[in-house]
Design an enzyme around this catalytic site. Structure first.
Site, PDB file in Angstrom:
ATOM      1  N   HIS A 145       0.944  -1.255  -0.300  1.00  0.00           N
ATOM      2  CA  HIS A 145      -0.427   0.021   0.195  1.00  0.00           C
ATOM      3  C   HIS A 145       0.716   0.806   0.073  1.00  0.00           C
ATOM      4  O   HIS A 145       1.870   1.233   0.391  1.00  0.00           O
ATOM      5  CB  HIS A 145      -0.757   0.141   1.015  1.00  0.00           C
ATOM      6  CG  HIS A 145      -1.950  -1.243   1.207  1.00  0.00           C
ATOM      7  ND1 HIS A 145      -3.036  -0.937   0.604  1.00  0.00           N
ATOM      8  CD2 HIS A 145      -1.762  -2.150   1.768  1.00  0.00           C
ATOM      9  CE1 HIS A 145      -3.767  -2.311   1.260  1.00  0.00           C
ATOM     10  NE2 HIS A 145      -2.710  -3.000   1.630  1.00  0.00           N
TER      11      HIS A 145
ATOM     12  N   THR B  41      14.375  -6.806   1.520  1.00  0.00           N
ATOM     13  CA  THR B  41      13.655  -5.528   1.521  1.00  0.00           C
ATOM     14  C   THR B  41      14.355  -5.163  -0.475  1.00  0.00           C
ATOM     15  O   THR B  41      13.879  -4.398  -0.559  1.00  0.00           O
ATOM     16  CB  THR B  41      14.210  -4.393   1.923  1.00  0.00           C
ATOM     17  OG1 THR B  41      14.859  -4.206   1.708  1.00  0.00           O
ATOM     18  CG2 THR B  41      13.325  -4.733   3.197  1.00  0.00           C
ATOM     19  N   LYS B  42      15.512  -6.066  -0.488  1.00  0.00           N
ATOM     20  CA  LYS B  42      16.009  -5.768  -2.286  1.00  0.00           C
ATOM     21  C   LYS B  42      16.502  -6.867  -2.846  1.00  0.00           C
ATOM     22  O   LYS B  42      16.578  -8.262  -1.541  1.00  0.00           O
ATOM     23  CB  LYS B  42      16.660  -4.288  -2.209  1.00  0.00           C
ATOM     24  CG  LYS B  42      18.014  -4.884  -0.828  1.00  0.00           C
ATOM     25  CD  LYS B  42      19.334  -4.364  -0.992  1.00  0.00           C
ATOM     26  CE  LYS B  42      20.493  -4.417  -0.323  1.00  0.00           C
ATOM     27  NZ  LYS B  42      20.803  -2.708  -0.764  1.00  0.00           N
TER      28      LYS B  42
ATOM     29  N   ALA C  67      17.122 -17.319   8.240  1.00  0.00           N
ATOM     30  CA  ALA C  67      15.450 -17.488   9.314  1.00  0.00           C
ATOM     31  C   ALA C  67      15.270 -15.682  10.185  1.00  0.00           C
ATOM     32  O   ALA C  67      16.629 -15.026  10.271  1.00  0.00           O
ATOM     33  CB  ALA C  67      16.279 -18.625  10.789  1.00  0.00           C
TER      34      ALA C  67
ATOM     35  N   ARG D  61      27.980 -13.766   2.988  1.00  0.00           N
ATOM     36  CA  ARG D  61      29.472 -13.933   2.275  1.00  0.00           C
ATOM     37  C   ARG D  61      28.345 -15.149   0.863  1.00  0.00           C
ATOM     38  O   ARG D  61      27.532 -15.137   1.003  1.00  0.00           O
ATOM     39  CB  ARG D  61      29.951 -14.867   3.277  1.00  0.00           C
ATOM     40  CG  ARG D  61      28.886 -16.592   3.700  1.00  0.00           C
ATOM     41  CD  ARG D  61      30.497 -16.883   4.616  1.00  0.00           C
ATOM     42  NE  ARG D  61      29.589 -18.084   4.922  1.00  0.00           N
ATOM     43  CZ  ARG D  61      29.513 -19.244   4.544  1.00  0.00           C
ATOM     44  NH1 ARG D  61      29.694 -19.336   3.541  1.00  0.00           N
ATOM     45  NH2 ARG D  61      28.689 -20.370   4.834  1.00  0.00           N
TER      46      ARG D  61
END
Length: 203
Positions: free
Chosen positions: A113, A163-164, A158, A181
Site C-alpha cells: 500500500h 527488502t531488495k 531465519a 558471504r
C-alpha cells in the site's frame, strides 16, 4: 486500464472492488478445504494445489496451514517444499523456481500500500512481482517484500526481512537482509560451523 491490468503492472488500484472480493472468496474456499485435509490425504492435497495455483510442478509439497490472497497468481516449479504457515500475498505474480526450500512461518508478499494515509483510507494498493530462483532456501520466519528477486542457490537466514534483490550463490541474513558471504567449496566440507560432512553418509 482495468483493475486486473493494474494489479499486474504495479499501478495503484482500489482493492475493495466487489468483483475482486468475490474472486478472492473462491481462493479462500479452496484453501479451507486444503487446510482441513488429513495428513494421509496426500493425493487430495495435490488436487487442491492444482486448483489453487497458476502452475504446480512435479513433487511439490506444502504443509498446511497455507494462506494465500489469490493462489492463481503463484507459480511453483518442481521439487518445492514449504513448511507450516506459508503466507502468499499474491495479488500479482509470485514465481518460485525448482528445488526451493521454504521454512515455517515464511511470508512472501507481492502486494502493498502507499505510504500516505489518505490513499490507504481509500483502499489503495499496488503490487510488484516476487521471484525466487532455483535451489534457493528461505529460512524460518523470513519475510520477502514486494518486487524482490532472490538469486539461484542463495540462502536467506531465519527471521530476515528481504527488502531488495539478493544475488545468486550467497548467504544473506538480517533485517534488512544483507549478503553475509558467498557460498563456496568450504560448504561442501562443513555442514555447520566445524561439523564435517562425512561423504559416506550422503554419497
Amino acid at each position: 486500464m482495468s483493475i486486473r491490468e493494474k494489479m499486474k503492472n504495479g499501478k495503484l488500484y482500489c482493492c475493495n472492488d466487489e468483483a475482486l472480493i468475490k474472486e478472492q472468496m473462491q481462493c479462500l474456499e479452496v484453501l479451507y478445504d486444503f487446510n482441513h485435509t488429513r495428513p494421509s490425504e496426500v493425493e487430495k492435497r495435490k488436487e487442491f494445489l492444482h486448483k489453487l495455483f497458476a502452475e504446480v510442478g512435479n513433487n511439490v509439497y506444502i504443509e498446511p496451514p497455507l494462506n494465500a490472497n489469490w493462489g492463481r497468481h503463484t507459480h511453483l516449479g518442481n521439487d518445492v517444499y514449504a513448511n507450516f504457515n506459508l503466507t502468499l500475498v499474491d495479488d500479482t505474480d509470485i514465481y518460485i523456481g525448482n528445488n526451493v526450500l521454504i521454512g515455517p512461518n515464511v511470508t512472501i508478499d507481492a502486494g502493498t500500500h502507499p505510504i500516505h494515509p489518505e490513499l490507504r483510507r481509500k483502499s489503495a494498493q499496488f503490487n510488484l512481482t516476487v521471484v525466487i530462483e532455483d535451489n534457493a532456501w528461505i529460512g524460518a520466519g523470513a519475510i520477502i517484500l514486494p518486487g524482490v528477486r532472490i538469486g539461484e542457490n542463495s540462502v536467506i537466514g531465519a527471521g530476515s526481512v528481504v527488502t531488495k534483490d539478493i544475488p545468486s550463490n550467497v548467504i544473506a541474513i538480517g533485517s534488512p537482509c544483507r549478503v553475509m558471504r558467498e557460498i563456496n567449496e568450504n560448504d561442501m566440507k562443513y555442514y555447520y560451523k566445524d561439523m564435517k560432512i562425512d561423504e559416506e553418509d550422503l554419497f
